[in-house]
Write a protein that holds these residues in place. Sequence first.
Motif, PDB file in Angstrom:
ATOM      1  N   PHE A  34      -1.835  -5.837  18.282  1.00 43.19           N
ATOM      2  CA  PHE A  34      -1.670  -6.398  16.944  1.00 43.19           C
ATOM      3  C   PHE A  34      -3.008  -6.711  16.276  1.00 43.19           C
ATOM      4  O   PHE A  34      -3.091  -6.790  15.052  1.00 43.19           O
ATOM      5  CB  PHE A  34      -0.824  -7.671  17.004  1.00 43.19           C
ATOM      6  N   HIS A  35      -4.045  -6.916  17.080  1.00 39.82           N
ATOM      7  CA  HIS A  35      -5.361  -7.275  16.555  1.00 39.82           C
ATOM      8  C   HIS A  35      -6.219  -6.064  16.203  1.00 39.82           C
ATOM      9  O   HIS A  35      -7.293  -6.223  15.607  1.00 39.82           O
ATOM     10  CB  HIS A  35      -6.135  -8.123  17.579  1.00 39.82           C
ATOM     11  N   ARG A  36      -5.796  -4.869  16.561  1.00 38.99           N
ATOM     12  CA  ARG A  36      -6.607  -3.685  16.281  1.00 38.99           C
ATOM     13  C   ARG A  36      -6.761  -3.501  14.774  1.00 38.99           C
ATOM     14  O   ARG A  36      -5.860  -3.817  13.990  1.00 38.99           O
ATOM     15  CB  ARG A  36      -5.993  -2.445  16.918  1.00 38.99           C
ATOM     16  N   LEU A  37      -7.902  -2.971  14.379  1.00 44.10           N
ATOM     17  CA  LEU A  37      -8.249  -2.908  12.964  1.00 44.10           C
ATOM     18  C   LEU A  37      -7.233  -2.110  12.155  1.00 44.10           C
ATOM     19  O   LEU A  37      -6.852  -2.520  11.044  1.00 44.10           O
ATOM     20  CB  LEU A  37      -9.646  -2.313  12.805  1.00 44.10           C
ATOM     21  N   ASP A  38      -6.783  -0.974  12.663  1.00 47.26           N
ATOM     22  CA  ASP A  38      -5.798  -0.181  11.926  1.00 47.26           C
ATOM     23  C   ASP A  38      -4.495  -0.943  11.742  1.00 47.26           C
ATOM     24  O   ASP A  38      -3.839  -0.827  10.701  1.00 47.26           O
ATOM     25  CB  ASP A  38      -5.538   1.147  12.642  1.00 47.26           C
ATOM     26  N   ALA A  39      -4.104  -1.722  12.759  1.00 46.82           N
ATOM     27  CA  ALA A  39      -2.899  -2.537  12.635  1.00 46.82           C
ATOM     28  C   ALA A  39      -3.089  -3.609  11.570  1.00 46.82           C
ATOM     29  O   ALA A  39      -2.180  -3.897  10.777  1.00 46.82           O
ATOM     30  CB  ALA A  39      -2.544  -3.178  13.979  1.00 46.82           C
ATOM     31  N   LEU A  40      -4.264  -4.219  11.525  1.00 46.36           N
ATOM     32  CA  LEU A  40      -4.546  -5.262  10.528  1.00 46.36           C
ATOM     33  C   LEU A  40      -4.528  -4.686   9.122  1.00 46.36           C
ATOM     34  O   LEU A  40      -3.984  -5.308   8.190  1.00 46.36           O
ATOM     35  CB  LEU A  40      -5.898  -5.908  10.817  1.00 46.36           C
ATOM     36  N   ARG A  41      -5.110  -3.515   8.949  1.00 46.91           N
ATOM     37  CA  ARG A  41      -5.116  -2.902   7.623  1.00 46.91           C
ATOM     38  C   ARG A  41      -3.707  -2.563   7.168  1.00 46.91           C
ATOM     39  O   ARG A  41      -3.373  -2.722   5.980  1.00 46.91           O
ATOM     40  CB  ARG A  41      -5.997  -1.664   7.654  1.00 46.91           C
ATOM     41  N   ALA A  42      -2.862  -2.111   8.080  1.00 49.40           N
ATOM     42  CA  ALA A  42      -1.469  -1.820   7.720  1.00 49.40           C
ATOM     43  C   ALA A  42      -0.736  -3.102   7.346  1.00 49.40           C
ATOM     44  O   ALA A  42       0.077  -3.127   6.409  1.00 49.40           O
ATOM     45  CB  ALA A  42      -0.766  -1.111   8.874  1.00 49.40           C
ATOM     46  N   GLN A  43      -1.018  -4.194   8.069  1.00 55.14           N
ATOM     47  CA  GLN A  43      -0.385  -5.478   7.747  1.00 55.14           C
ATOM     48  C   GLN A  43      -0.745  -5.914   6.333  1.00 55.14           C
ATOM     49  O   GLN A  43       0.117  -6.401   5.575  1.00 55.14           O
ATOM     50  CB  GLN A  43      -0.832  -6.532   8.756  1.00 55.14           C
ATOM     51  N   ALA A  44      -2.006  -5.773   5.973  1.00 55.54           N
ATOM     52  CA  ALA A  44      -2.444  -6.162   4.626  1.00 55.54           C
ATOM     53  C   ALA A  44      -1.778  -5.293   3.568  1.00 55.54           C
ATOM     54  O   ALA A  44      -1.272  -5.792   2.550  1.00 55.54           O
ATOM     55  CB  ALA A  44      -3.965  -6.062   4.523  1.00 55.54           C
ATOM     56  N   GLU A  45      -1.762  -3.989   3.786  1.00 53.01           N
ATOM     57  CA  GLU A  45      -1.223  -3.068   2.787  1.00 53.01           C
ATOM     58  C   GLU A  45       0.252  -3.313   2.517  1.00 53.01           C
ATOM     59  O   GLU A  45       0.701  -3.253   1.369  1.00 53.01           O
ATOM     60  CB  GLU A  45      -1.429  -1.628   3.259  1.00 53.01           C
ATOM     61  N   HIS A  46       1.003  -3.605   3.552  1.00 51.47           N
ATOM     62  CA  HIS A  46       2.452  -3.708   3.384  1.00 51.47           C
ATOM     63  C   HIS A  46       2.922  -5.114   3.010  1.00 51.47           C
ATOM     64  O   HIS A  46       4.125  -5.336   2.861  1.00 51.47           O
ATOM     65  CB  HIS A  46       3.154  -3.221   4.651  1.00 51.47           C
ATOM     66  N   THR A  47       2.008  -6.046   2.874  1.00 50.97           N
ATOM     67  CA  THR A  47       2.389  -7.384   2.406  1.00 50.97           C
ATOM     68  C   THR A  47       1.673  -7.770   1.121  1.00 50.97           C
ATOM     69  O   THR A  47       1.904  -8.866   0.609  1.00 50.97           O
ATOM     70  CB  THR A  47       2.082  -8.446   3.484  1.00 50.97           C
ATOM     71  N   GLY A  48       0.815  -6.890   0.632  1.00 46.39           N
ATOM     72  CA  GLY A  48       0.038  -7.236  -0.555  1.00 46.39           C
ATOM     73  C   GLY A  48      -0.958  -8.343  -0.294  1.00 46.39           C
ATOM     74  O   GLY A  48      -1.394  -9.039  -1.222  1.00 46.39           O
ATOM     75  N   ALA A  49      -1.338  -8.518   0.966  1.00 48.69           N
ATOM     76  CA  ALA A  49      -2.280  -9.576   1.345  1.00 48.69           C
ATOM     77  C   ALA A  49      -3.702  -9.024   1.407  1.00 48.69           C
ATOM     78  O   ALA A  49      -3.928  -7.818   1.482  1.00 48.69           O
ATOM     79  CB  ALA A  49      -1.890 -10.159   2.700  1.00 48.69           C
ATOM     80  N   THR A  50      -4.662  -9.939   1.391  1.00 45.38           N
ATOM     81  CA  THR A  50      -6.067  -9.580   1.566  1.00 45.38           C
ATOM     82  C   THR A  50      -6.483  -9.938   2.984  1.00 45.38           C
ATOM     83  O   THR A  50      -6.307 -11.083   3.417  1.00 45.38           O
ATOM     84  CB  THR A  50      -6.952 -10.322   0.561  1.00 45.38           C
TER      85      THR A  50
END
Length: 338
Positions: A34-50
């Motif tokens: 869950f901490h991997r960078l690609d996972a983090l970027r996907a989390q941001a993209e799909h929640t509209g978060a920064t």
Amino acid sequence: MSVTIEKNGIKVERADDLDLWNDYVERSPQGDVFHRLDALRAQAEHTGATLHPLIGYKGQEPVGLLPAFTISKGGVTTAFSPPPNLWLPHLGPVLLNMEKLKRRKAERRHRRFIDGCLDWLDRQYGPKYVHVRTGGRYEDIRPFEWNEFEVRPRHTYEVDLTSGEESVLSSFSSDARSNTRTDESRYDIRVGGVDAIRRIIRQVKDRHDAQDEPYRLSANFVADLYQSLPEGAVRPYVCEVDGEFAGGMVALADDERIYRWQGGAKHDHDVPINDLVDWRIMRDAMDEGIPRYDLVGANERRLCGYKAKFNPELVRYYSLERGTRMMNLLTDVYKRFR
């Protein structure tokens, strides 16, 4: 411009060199898929978060990472780790280079790192509400308590796979053992791709709709994880009965754990699909030397009976929040994550 927080020898800032991020995650005892960078970027993209990939240093030595996400709406900023509506079991901070230290020094360094991360968020964004959900390997949550966070213990189940297939199976309840011996001519289990992900997520959503329960996870998010993370990190297990899709499970894996993430919806078949898929996931993990199977949640009473038949260990993790009473009420759906 991003600020740098430096107090008592610990510097916290937004990570500039993200090429090293995944290496740090792999080195940390708390780091996982869950901490991997690609996972983090996907989390941001799909929640509209920064996304704010925060890192702490003692001199040039990294001491911890905290992937934080901010969401601003109506002039109000909130901060999360992980962000809401993705059904991720945990995220939160990971620590580095602490094992070599004596307890007093390690605890001081840990405390100052968390203080610095929270100061960074406060100074940059002033969030009215902060929610962090840790994993079971992040055991010392006192730095959050000392920063006026409300601490809520939560639980999951983990199956120890290190004893081998025969020993693990013998520890199951009698009905679970019997179900794993179902005639293999009646079903087929395979690991699929994006199409399998969409079928599994649709089945779970239909089940939630039938129970009038919210389920906001997007199959596109799961598909993005599948396509961006290393091969084998996202595993859509599909069970077919008489050549047709009957059920399945999206599992997430790293070197230390495989997670029973999404799926396992109730079905109408007379084949014990969920038991068979769970056992297949465990056998694959044992073949690869993955030591533990996280059943992802032991908080909902009606689901614990099924998961407990695999003779798992009970593991505690924490939901940590800080904010005004009104913001706490507005984020109640987030806190109800199972």
